[in-house]
Design a protein around this motif. Structure first.
Motif, PDB file in Angstrom:
ATOM      1  N   ASN A   1       0.818  -1.205   0.000  1.00 52.92           N
ATOM      2  CA  ASN A   1       0.000   0.000   0.000  1.00 52.92           C
ATOM      3  C   ASN A   1       0.854   1.258   0.000  1.00 52.92           C
ATOM      4  O   ASN A   1       2.066   1.202   0.172  1.00 52.92           O
ATOM      5  CB  ASN A   1      -0.966  -0.004   1.186  1.00 52.92           C
TER       6      ASN A   1
ATOM      7  N   PHE B   1      -9.082  15.571  -3.227  1.00 55.56           N
ATOM      8  CA  PHE B   1      -9.184  14.686  -4.385  1.00 55.56           C
ATOM      9  C   PHE B   1      -9.257  15.447  -5.713  1.00 55.56           C
ATOM     10  O   PHE B   1      -8.886  14.899  -6.751  1.00 55.56           O
ATOM     11  CB  PHE B   1     -10.366  13.734  -4.241  1.00 55.56           C
TER      12      PHE B   1
ATOM     13  N   SER C   1      -3.481  13.769  -7.394  1.00 56.60           N
ATOM     14  CA  SER C   1      -3.645  12.421  -7.946  1.00 56.60           C
ATOM     15  C   SER C   1      -2.282  11.740  -8.038  1.00 56.60           C
ATOM     16  O   SER C   1      -1.236  12.394  -8.082  1.00 56.60           O
ATOM     17  CB  SER C   1      -4.319  12.461  -9.320  1.00 56.60           C
TER      18      SER C   1
ATOM     19  N   GLU D   1      -3.643   5.056 -12.818  1.00 58.55           N
ATOM     20  CA  GLU D   1      -4.109   5.968 -11.768  1.00 58.55           C
ATOM     21  C   GLU D   1      -4.670   5.147 -10.618  1.00 58.55           C
ATOM     22  O   GLU D   1      -5.439   4.217 -10.814  1.00 58.55           O
ATOM     23  CB  GLU D   1      -5.179   6.928 -12.293  1.00 58.55           C
ATOM     24  N   ILE D   2      -4.260   5.501  -9.417  1.00 61.69           N
ATOM     25  CA  ILE D   2      -4.685   4.723  -8.254  1.00 61.69           C
ATOM     26  C   ILE D   2      -5.850   5.408  -7.535  1.00 61.69           C
ATOM     27  O   ILE D   2      -6.001   6.622  -7.584  1.00 61.69           O
ATOM     28  CB  ILE D   2      -3.520   4.482  -7.265  1.00 61.69           C
ATOM     29  N   ASN D   3      -6.647   4.585  -6.892  1.00 58.98           N
ATOM     30  CA  ASN D   3      -7.729   5.086  -6.054  1.00 58.98           C
ATOM     31  C   ASN D   3      -7.207   5.222  -4.638  1.00 58.98           C
ATOM     32  O   ASN D   3      -6.537   4.319  -4.124  1.00 58.98           O
ATOM     33  CB  ASN D   3      -8.917   4.127  -6.078  1.00 58.98           C
ATOM     34  N   MET D   4      -7.540   6.334  -4.022  1.00 56.85           N
ATOM     35  CA  MET D   4      -7.110   6.596  -2.651  1.00 56.85           C
ATOM     36  C   MET D   4      -8.332   6.674  -1.754  1.00 56.85           C
ATOM     37  O   MET D   4      -9.398   7.105  -2.174  1.00 56.85           O
ATOM     38  CB  MET D   4      -6.324   7.904  -2.578  1.00 56.85           C
ATOM     39  N   SER D   5      -8.135   6.271  -0.514  1.00 57.28           N
ATOM     40  CA  SER D   5      -9.181   6.395   0.509  1.00 57.28           C
ATOM     41  C   SER D   5      -8.763   7.479   1.479  1.00 57.28           C
ATOM     42  O   SER D   5      -7.606   7.536   1.895  1.00 57.28           O
ATOM     43  CB  SER D   5      -9.346   5.084   1.277  1.00 57.28           C
TER      44      SER D   5
ATOM     45  N   ALA E   1      -3.747   4.079  -0.227  1.00 60.41           N
ATOM     46  CA  ALA E   1      -4.048   3.373  -1.471  1.00 60.41           C
ATOM     47  C   ALA E   1      -3.569   1.940  -1.312  1.00 60.41           C
ATOM     48  O   ALA E   1      -2.477   1.703  -0.794  1.00 60.41           O
ATOM     49  CB  ALA E   1      -3.360   4.047  -2.649  1.00 60.41           C
TER      50      ALA E   1
END
Length: 173
Positions: free
Chosen positions: A39, A83, A87, A94-98, A121
């Motif tokens: 991660n 957001f 990025s 492209e990664i998704n982030m929390s 991520a």
């Protein structure tokens, strides 16, 4: 003597919070890759008064973070802002982030108060290249610098991004 004290108190009462200035405009973002957890841990530090000023300038409302009593939607507004301005692309994907949390770090001087946002991520086993877009606060401050530290594959790399150059890429090959 009493009139002078009254004048000082009244003038400080009428000063707007967004008039607080400091000598430099900077954010610091740290990105750490864990091969064990696969991660990225992301920590973003922004001056609270600069973020507040940006919301006033761009959206016409205050978050209330300088008064230590944020409005009820402050967290959602900050998360949406993060957001929209930040990025990460790892290995051309492209990664998704929390968004994990936000907290405030108070100092004796309001202009030095920080807001710290933690993101994460998942499912990133290795990093060959990483591309960062960071446009925090550049809409309000022309001299804003966004420093990004990336720790991956046992190496530490740095990007200095600003209004003119808001994206940077690092290769770990």
């Amino acid at each position: 003597m009493i009139p002078k004290i009254a004048l000082v108190l009244l003038s400080s009462f009428f000063l707007k919070t967004h008039d607080i200035k400091h000598d430099f405009y900077v954010s610091v973002t740290s990105i750490r890759h864990s091969t064990e957890k696969q991660n990225l841990s992301i920590r973003i530090k922004l001056f609270a008064n600069d973020l507040e000023q940006t919301f006033i300038d761009e959206n016409g409302f205050s978050l209330g973070i300088l008064k230590k009593s944020p409005n009820e939607n402050a967290k959602q507004h900050i998360e949406k802002y993060i957001f929209s301005k930040f990025s990460i692309i790892v290995n051309e994907i492209e990664i998704n982030m929390s968004f994990i949390e936000q907290k405030f770090e108070n100092t004796e001087r309001v202009e030095e108060d920080l807001i710290i946002c933690e993101l994460e991520a998942s499912n990133i086993p290795k990093i060959d290249s990483i591309k960062i877009k960071n446009q925090f606060l550049t809409e309000s401050f022309d001299s804003q610098t966004n420093i990004v530290f990336i720790i991956a594959n046992g190496m530490r790399k740095t990007l200095n991004l600003d209004k003119k150059i808001s994206e940077g890429e690092i290769s770990f090959n």
